[in-house]
Scaffold this active site. Structure first.
Site: not given
Length: 486
Positions: A224, A226, A231, A404, A406, A411
């Site tokens: 899952h 991404k 380089d 979508h 997350k 604080d």
């Protein structure tokens, strides 16, 4: 003959109950969460045959013999590489803000590497901007490009990335692309696979979906993460898959997906590269640990200097680390806690921590999409709303598409951004990645984005919620029953 058939029946019956007893013992010995254990036991005793098949397929976190062996061989070399990486003392720090200190200490102890400083970060909220920036970085690549996505959906902007990647490969840039088998099924059925391989791109189908493989590893394990690394000095991660939101799941009727990506430049790219190397070796058996740090990266200008810790979670990595990290972050909150997630099915510990934060005076805001592409998760998440609202948590339902993103912000100083949803699958099962950033500049920028989400959301009223129809409560509780499996 009658005696023979009676013996066969007794043997089958005995074998049947023996199998149920063995599965029951396995569930109890595993010392899993009580709600998860009870759910599995109920399913096995109510639907014995289906329950046993389901448990053997999905009940235990098993990578498969081949991957387990690769992991066993991989970690000694990886740990040795990390020790050598630790010689670059100038990029590390063990001093953090009060709100972030506990979490960075936890990560340093569990992962063997302190927070990495000297990084430049850019938060990007628009898909088109992400793709344009990414294509520009690909065009400037000189040595290597590594990509890892759960979903690559051909069409629109995704095809432009594919074209730029093929152009880079033809120029001699070493390009690797790893995609999850289930998430990117459309890609693997498209002509792009052959086209990109002919251009010189090494493509790997991670965790292949195959009925025969169910006997050798858990079938619903998903890659899952991404990640993009260019380089070994530029990296991307966040919630966005390689898709064009104008076309992705257009017929579901929930609007476009709203995502958040982080572009990083600095030593943290090498840290992320180590995680990519581990994923690559687990899947292919090939070792590709990153090259040593470039002096230009070590001596990166200190403007926008951010301290980052990277958390890699999933099978073969530090057990339960993301769950522990989230709990630590929530308990560190003193003034404000803002959380965004598309899928909200928390563990009991997380739910308790969130409620306790609100009850001790912390302003707790949770932002969820009003409409969801997963009906079961959508209903299951509602089973937690009453307890949260009674504790004083504000629940905002985003109306302008499927939120979508997350993210967790504590604080306005401690930020967690990445691929982890607040559900059981992300917490215990999937291969995930999370950035932990200690810095008020980054925190304030993330707060602006989250406040924009709030301005496009409706606040859930506790009176309205408590007066909802009885049949909705029934569906919520039934969906909650399956929450340990979501």
């Amino acid at each position: 003959m009658t005696t023979f058939y009676k013996c066969i029946n007794w043997i089958l019956l005995l074998g049947y109950w023996l199998l149920i007893a063995i599965i029951t013992l396995r569930i109890l010995i595993k010392r899993r969460a009580v709600n998860s254990a009870m759910a599995w036991l109920l399913i096995i005793y109510i639907l014995p045959l289906l329950g046993i098949i389901a448990y053997l397929s999905f009940g235990e976190l098993y990578l498969g013999k081949r991957r387990v062996e690769r992991a066993r061989n991989m970690w000694p070399y990886t740990n040795k590489w990390l020790k050598n990486f630790n010689q670059y003392n100038q990029i590390y720090t063990t001093k953090h803000s009060n709100v972030a200190q506990s979490l960075f200490d936890l990560c340093r102890y569990r992962q063997g590497i302190p927070g990495v400083k000297g990084n430049q970060l850019q938060l990007i909220t628009d898909t088109n901007s992400v793709i344009r920036t990414l294509i520009n970085d690909i065009q400037l690549a000189r040595h290597n490009i590594e990509m890892l996505f759960y979903i690559w959906q051909p069409g629109g902007l995704a095809d432009e990335v594919a074209e730029s990647l093929m152009t880079a490969a033809r120029k001699g840039v070493h390009c690797r692309l790893m995609l999850d088998s289930a998430g990117s099924i459309t890609f693997f059925r498209s002509p792009w696979v052959d086209k990109m391989r002919r251009a010189g791109i090494h493509i790997v189908e991670a965790l292949q979906v195959n009925l025969l493989r169910m006997f050798f590893r858990r079938m619903d394990l998903r890659q899952h993460r991404k990640v993009v690394i260019i380089d070994n000095c530029i990296a991307y991660t966040g919630s966005m898959n390689l898709i064009d939101p104008r076309f992705f799941k257009k017929n579901v009727g929930i609007g476009q997906w709203i995502d958040l990506m982080v572009r990083m430049k600095g030593p943290v790219a090498t840290t992320i590269g180590t995680i990519y190397a581990c994923d690559w070796e687990l899947e292919t058996g090939q070792r590709i640990l990153p090259a040593p740090l470039d002096n230009n990266i070590i001596n990166l200008k200190q403007e926008n200097n951010h301290t980052i810790q990277v958390i890699a979670s999933g099978p073969g990595f530090s057990e339960e680390i993301i769950h522990s990290a989230l709990l630590t972050a929530i308990y560190s909150a003193r003034e404000q806690l803002i959380m965004t997630t598309p899928y909200f099915v928390p563990s009991d510990d997380l739910l308790y921590a969130i409620c306790i934060a609100a009850q001790r005076g912390v302003e707790v805001n949770i932002i969820l999409p009003l409409y969801n592409d997963s009906i079961l998760v959508d209903w299951a998440s509602r089973a937690f709303f009453s307890e949260l609202l009674e504790a004083g948590v504000k629940i905002y339902q985003f109306e302008n598409g499927l939120l979508h993103t997350k993210s967790v912000l504590v604080d306005k100083q401690l930020s967690l951004v990445g691929t982890v949803n607040l559900d059981m699958r992300s917490l215990w099962l999937n291969f995930e990645i999370t950035l932990v950033v200690d810095g008020s500049d980054f925190g304030n920028e993330l707060a602006c984005i989250q406040n924009n989400y709030i301005s496009n959301s409706r606040l859930l009223d506790i009176t309205y919620w408590e007066n909802r129809a009885w049949w909705k409560r029934v569906i919520e509780r039934l969906s909650y029953f399956f929450s340990p499996f979501l």
